[in-house]
Design a protein around this motif. Structure first.
Motif, PDB file in Angstrom:
ATOM      1  N   ASP A  67      37.699  42.165  36.043  1.00 15.53           N
ATOM      2  CA  ASP A  67      38.096  40.983  35.285  1.00 15.53           C
ATOM      3  C   ASP A  67      37.355  39.774  35.864  1.00 15.53           C
ATOM      4  N   GLU A 100      48.443  48.127  30.304  1.00 15.84           N
ATOM      5  CA  GLU A 100      47.917  49.266  31.060  1.00 15.84           C
ATOM      6  C   GLU A 100      46.975  48.801  32.176  1.00 15.84           C
ATOM      7  N   CYS A 101      47.307  47.664  32.776  1.00 11.06           N
ATOM      8  CA  CYS A 101      46.468  47.092  33.831  1.00 11.06           C
ATOM      9  C   CYS A 101      46.574  47.898  35.120  1.00 11.06           C
ATOM     10  N   LEU A 102      45.633  47.635  36.014  1.00 10.12           N
ATOM     11  CA  LEU A 102      45.605  48.289  37.315  1.00 10.12           C
ATOM     12  C   LEU A 102      46.649  47.696  38.257  1.00 10.12           C
ATOM     13  N   LYS A 103      46.814  46.372  38.210  1.00 10.46           N
ATOM     14  CA  LYS A 103      47.644  45.670  39.194  1.00 10.46           C
ATOM     15  C   LYS A 103      48.330  44.481  38.548  1.00 10.46           C
ATOM     16  N   LYS A 127      52.799  45.256  32.531  1.00  6.10           N
ATOM     17  CA  LYS A 127      52.001  46.422  32.937  1.00  6.10           C
ATOM     18  C   LYS A 127      51.943  47.457  31.818  1.00  6.10           C
ATOM     19  N   TRP A 182      38.142  39.126  39.587  1.00  6.23           N
ATOM     20  CA  TRP A 182      38.462  40.261  40.473  1.00  6.23           C
ATOM     21  C   TRP A 182      37.570  40.280  41.689  1.00  6.23           C
ATOM     22  N   ARG A 227      46.020  42.311  36.108  1.00  8.33           N
ATOM     23  CA  ARG A 227      44.680  42.304  36.692  1.00  8.33           C
ATOM     24  C   ARG A 227      44.040  43.679  36.587  1.00  8.33           C
ATOM     25  N   ASN A 228      42.719  43.666  36.430  1.00  7.85           N
ATOM     26  CA  ASN A 228      41.929  44.891  36.381  1.00  7.85           C
ATOM     27  C   ASN A 228      40.628  44.682  37.140  1.00  7.85           C
ATOM     28  N   GLU A 229      40.115  45.746  37.738  1.00 12.53           N
ATOM     29  CA  GLU A 229      38.805  45.662  38.363  1.00 12.53           C
ATOM     30  C   GLU A 229      37.815  45.207  37.304  1.00 12.53           C
TER      31      GLU A 229
END
Length: 134
Positions: free
Chosen positions: A102, A75-78, A71, A105, A98-100
């Motif tokens: 991707d 600097e990912c979202l999840k 993370k 997603w 994961r990132n919005e």
């Protein structure tokens, strides 16, 4: 640990980054997601409950520090963490940034499209950030 043998599919699809106390930390050969594996260096383990309580505790610790490092490095979202084992029975734990937006997603990454190999520079940059965060 001398009788530990890595499943050939895990060896084919990932690269060893380092050995932690219990697990091998391996990078999946798909640059679409920063995706690593933790593979406990124990033979005959297919489920988490096959491990000793001490190994389960160590796996929990190594999972937490690795997920936190992924993370921080991305600097990912999840962070997604999962142990499926339907195709590769040897116990291994996936840790995926994961990132919005991707490629998969918000769905799962498994079976989504074709893997894209890492470029040498991208692999080096991610690996350096990850290992520094660890």
């Amino acid at each position: 640990m001398s009788d530990f043998v890595l499943d050939p599919r895990l060896e084919r699809d990932s690269t060893l980054l380092m050995k932690l106390g219990l697990c091998q930390l391996r990078l999946i050969e798909d640059s679409r997601w920063p995706w690593v594996l933790l593979v406990p260096q124990r033979s005959g383990i297919s489920e988490i409950f096959d491990m000793t309580p001490l190994d389960q505790t160590m796996l929990t610790f190594e999972t937490a520090i690795t997920a936190s490092a992924v993370k921080q490095a991305t600097e990912c979202l999840k962070i997604n963490i999962g142990a499926l084992g339907n195709q590769v029975r040897q116990f291994h734990l996936h840790i995926i940034a994961r990132n919005e937006g991707d490629p998969a997603w918000p769905g799962p990454v498994w079976g989504h499209g074709e893997a894209r190999p890492w470029t040498r520079d991208a692999r080096s940059e991610f690996t350096e950030r990850l290992l520094e965060a660890l």
